[in-house]
Scaffold this motif. Structure first.
Motif, PDB file in Angstrom:
ATOM      1  N   LEU A  31       0.817  -1.218   0.000  1.00 42.52           N
ATOM      2  CA  LEU A  31       0.000   0.000   0.000  1.00 42.52           C
ATOM      3  C   LEU A  31       0.852   1.270   0.000  1.00 42.52           C
ATOM      4  O   LEU A  31       0.594   2.200  -0.764  1.00 42.52           O
ATOM      5  N   LEU A  32       1.886   1.298   0.814  1.00 41.90           N
ATOM      6  CA  LEU A  32       2.728   2.490   0.897  1.00 41.90           C
ATOM      7  C   LEU A  32       3.450   2.761  -0.422  1.00 41.90           C
ATOM      8  O   LEU A  32       3.388   3.870  -0.962  1.00 41.90           O
ATOM      9  N   THR A  33       4.133   1.756  -0.947  1.00 38.96           N
ATOM     10  CA  THR A  33       4.888   1.984  -2.188  1.00 38.96           C
ATOM     11  C   THR A  33       3.957   2.192  -3.369  1.00 38.96           C
ATOM     12  O   THR A  33       4.266   2.971  -4.270  1.00 38.96           O
ATOM     13  N   ALA A  34       2.809   1.527  -3.388  1.00 38.76           N
ATOM     14  CA  ALA A  34       1.854   1.740  -4.488  1.00 38.76           C
ATOM     15  C   ALA A  34       1.352   3.177  -4.485  1.00 38.76           C
ATOM     16  O   ALA A  34       1.173   3.783  -5.550  1.00 38.76           O
ATOM     17  N   THR A  35       1.145   3.731  -3.307  1.00 42.29           N
ATOM     18  CA  THR A  35       0.714   5.122  -3.201  1.00 42.29           C
ATOM     19  C   THR A  35       1.782   6.061  -3.747  1.00 42.29           C
ATOM     20  O   THR A  35       1.475   7.071  -4.379  1.00 42.29           O
ATOM     21  N   GLU A  36       3.029   5.729  -3.542  1.00 39.57           N
ATOM     22  CA  GLU A  36       4.135   6.553  -4.024  1.00 39.57           C
ATOM     23  C   GLU A  36       4.380   6.373  -5.521  1.00 39.57           C
ATOM     24  O   GLU A  36       4.689   7.323  -6.229  1.00 39.57           O
TER      25      GLU A  36
END
Length: 126
Positions: A31-36
């Motif tokens: 979720l974190l890297t996909a958001t970035e």
């Protein structure tokens, strides 16, 4: 603006090859890297007839956030008359693609060369 994307620099390398923008993803796509990564992927797929290759060979973990990225990229590329190719060799990620149906609409290849020899995401399936 470059500092906005600094945290995902480890997970993403962008280069050009044979007229395609190649996004090499590394490590964990959650979720974190996909958001970035999402805004960068949107930028790459924003022009007319984008030609994109997403390389997941160095990804160790890939969850549903990553799936959303791929489906969104595919939709954006189709809407703009482009081509999208996917490279993936990780058995668990390939299994997830089969179970969710992604492999039917965006078939993964084992190498960039194999991927570029395919037509790519050029049309919707019935």
């Amino acid at each position: 603006m470059a500092s906005d994307f600094a945290p995902c620099a480890r997970q993403l390398r962008i280069r050009h090859d044979h007229g395609h923008v190649v996004l090499e993803l590394h490590g964990e796509i959650d979720l974190l890297t996909a958001t970035e990564i999402g805004p960068l992927l949107d930028a790459v797929t924003s022009g007319p007839a984008p030609r994109v290759l997403i390389d997941l060979r160095r990804v160790e973990f890939f969850d549903c956030s990553g799936l959303r990225l791929l489906y969104r990229a595919r939709r954006r590329v189709l809407d703009r008359g482009g081509r999208l190719h996917l490279v993936c060799t990780h058995p668990l990620t390939l299994r997830m693609f089969r179970l969710t149906g992604l492999s039917r609409v965006l078939p993964p290849s084992a190498s960039p060369e194999e991927a570029l020899s395919r037509p790519g995401a050029a049309q919707d399936l019935p």
